[in-house]
Design a protein around this motif. Structure first.
Motif, mmCIF file in Angstrom:
data_model
loop_
_atom_site.group_PDB
_atom_site.id
_atom_site.type_symbol
_atom_site.label_atom_id
_atom_site.label_comp_id
_atom_site.label_asym_id
_atom_site.label_seq_id
_atom_site.Cartn_x
_atom_site.Cartn_y
_atom_site.Cartn_z
ATOM 1 N N ASP A 1 0.827 -1.195 0.000
ATOM 2 C CA ASP A 1 0.000 0.000 0.000
ATOM 3 C C ASP A 1 0.870 1.256 0.000
ATOM 4 N N GLU A 2 0.294 2.382 -0.395
ATOM 5 C CA GLU A 2 1.042 3.616 -0.590
ATOM 6 C C GLU A 2 1.703 4.108 0.690
ATOM 7 N N ARG A 3 1.014 3.999 1.803
ATOM 8 C CA ARG A 3 1.579 4.472 3.060
ATOM 9 C C ARG A 3 2.841 3.711 3.427
ATOM 10 N N LYS A 4 2.800 2.387 3.293
ATOM 11 C CA LYS A 4 3.962 1.563 3.606
ATOM 12 C C LYS A 4 5.105 1.851 2.641
ATOM 13 N N ALA A 5 4.765 2.078 1.382
ATOM 14 C CA ALA A 5 5.790 2.354 0.376
ATOM 15 C C ALA A 5 6.516 3.654 0.678
ATOM 16 N N GLN A 6 5.774 4.698 1.078
ATOM 17 C CA GLN A 6 6.392 5.984 1.403
ATOM 18 C C GLN A 6 7.294 5.874 2.627
ATOM 19 N N GLN A 7 6.890 5.093 3.603
ATOM 20 C CA GLN A 7 7.707 4.913 4.794
ATOM 21 C C GLN A 7 9.057 4.279 4.457
ATOM 22 N N LYS B 1 10.554 4.324 1.501
ATOM 23 C CA LYS B 1 11.329 5.245 0.667
ATOM 24 C C LYS B 1 12.014 6.312 1.503
ATOM 25 N N VAL C 1 11.267 -0.765 -1.863
ATOM 26 C CA VAL C 1 9.861 -1.070 -1.611
ATOM 27 C C VAL C 1 9.657 -2.567 -1.838
ATOM 28 N N THR D 1 -1.897 -6.859 2.624
ATOM 29 C CA THR D 1 -1.874 -5.501 2.103
ATOM 30 C C THR D 1 -3.241 -4.856 2.326
ATOM 31 N N ARG E 1 -4.364 -2.708 0.107
ATOM 32 C CA ARG E 1 -4.858 -2.386 -1.236
ATOM 33 C C ARG E 1 -5.973 -3.360 -1.620
#
Length: 420
Positions: free
Chosen positions: A148-154, A156, A162, A187, A189
């Protein structure tokens, strides 16, 4: 006070040298107590060196090639065991997806059960480790696109790639193959499809790693803790002189002395040659089956067959395993060698237990082959459970022959076994 002052005045490197010298002296003075077998077969039992050379001298390439065909779906276990319904024995049970009506908060995430097949020759085991080519690494990298986007940003922000996080039913060692290894990831998503997961993982390592199935399961599902049993298969290649008929009298050895001098000369130490010790060069598959059968239906501590932590620390439930099924049988596998038109003769060992310790299967296989060759009594494996030194058991058998067949999440059914 004077000694302390002198010690403080010494440079750090002198402290290191003094400590190294003390450790070397202690190592020289340390006494290693070897396990002494006292049964009538003690003089016929292979030493660790002899056992190692006997096991590793086998034609393992044919076994590896057969496992590679199984992993890629070009062959089936039905060819090995001779009955067509053998593939139906594999447990495909998945817990029902019993989610609450309010699927919000922590219940909103989706958990996927992934069954993968991989060939151990190409990987350094399952668990991800720096600098090693493990199975976990490409699997987690391939499912990174479903994070999910939140986990990916963390990740990065922390400078991390990722990747997804998977949990597995059981870690396999380097060189060990798996046909139905179970892992899972979750996930938040909602746009992830099962086909997308299959496609992503299959592209990670073609011909080496393959997805067998993907299914959505309950959030409560855990590949390891939800499992009730694991099934391992060990395929041991047999040479022309490896197998002998089972004697009617326990402990009676049928050894050809001429063959012994020619085939086993390299395995004897100088002392043994001088003493004229005649050790066996073959074993009975039927005898192996009888020895293994004694383990069925028993909850035992396999600390003498484990190779993880010190034996003295392995006391109680952490080393106890319940063996549901332990049998051996002779079979044949396809072989490209022209000398084996009908296939290569092999011994298949099927082990099913609620859990297995590190290298337990490989040590058990090597030990049972050694004991069968020596003509030991039927309860020898049970007696070895009570040993206090791991030198009582044999060194681990080669990983090439070991395969994790499947993991069960329903109650074990004795009728669903390869070797009856």
């Amino acid at each position: 006070m004077l000694k302390i002052a002198i010690a403080k005045s010494l440079k750090p490197q002198y402290w290191v040298q003094a400590r190294s010298l003390k450790m070397a002296t202690d190592a020289e003075n340390k006494v290693h107590h070897h396990y002494t077998h006292t049964d009538p077969c003690k003089d016929l039992r292979w030493t660790a060196r002899e056992c190692y050379q006997f096991l590793y001298s086998k034609p393992w390439k044919s076994v590896n090639d057969y496992y590679l065909d199984l992993v890629n779906g070009r062959s089936s276990l039905a060819e090995l065991f001779g009955h067509k319904d053998v593939d139906d024995i594999v447990d495909e049970y998945a817990p029902e997806n019993n989610l609450p009506d309010d699927q919000s908060g922590r219940w909103a995430r989706v958990t996927y059960k992934i069954v993968v097949s991989y060939h151990g020759e190409f990987f350094d085991g399952w668990q991800k480790q720096p600098g090693l080519n493990t199975v976990q690494k490409p699997v987690e990298r391939s499912i990174g696109i479903f994070v999910d986007e939140r986990k990916a940003q963390q990740r990065k922000k922390k400078g991390l790639p990722v990747e997804g996080i998977v949990v597995v039913a059981g870690r396999t060692d380097k060189g060990v193959t798996a046909l139905h290894q179970v892992c899972s990831f979750y996930t938040w998503r909602k746009d992830v499809s099962i086909e997308d997961i299959k496609h992503a993982i299959n592209l990670a390592a073609p011909e080496k790693l393959r997805v067998v199935s993907v299914s959505q399961v309950s959030r409560a599902f855990h590949p390891n803790f939800s499992a009730k049993w694991r099934r391992y298969l060990y395929i041991f290649p047999l040479g022309e002189g490896d197998c002998r008929e089972q004697s009617s009298e326990i402990g009676e050895m049928e050894i050809a002395e001429d063959d012994h001098k020619e085939n086993f000369k390299d395995l004897l130490t100088e002392k043994e040659e001088l003493d004229g010790v005649k050790k066996p060069t073959s074993f009975s598959v039927r005898r192996v089956d009888q020895l293994l059968h004694q383990l069925e239906g028993k909850l035992l501590s396999y600390k003498m067959f484990a190779r993880d932590t010190k034996a003295s620390r392995n006391i109680g439930p952490p080393t106890e395993c319940f063996m549901y099924h332990a049998r051996a049988a002779e079979s044949r596998i396809p072989c490209s060698n022209k000398d084996h038109v009908d296939g290569m003769k092999v011994m298949c060992i099927e082990l099913v237990a609620n859990r297995f310790l590190r290298r337990m299967v490989r040590v058990l296989v090597a030990t049972v082959v050694r004991e069968a060759a020596a003509g030991s009594e039927e309860d020898v494996l049970l007696k070895l459970m009570e040993a206090r030194c791991r030198r009582a058991t044999a060194p681990p058998a080669p990983p090439d022959g070991l395969c994790l067949v499947d993991v069960g999440y329903s109650d074990f059914d004795p009728q669903k076994c390869f070797i009856c």
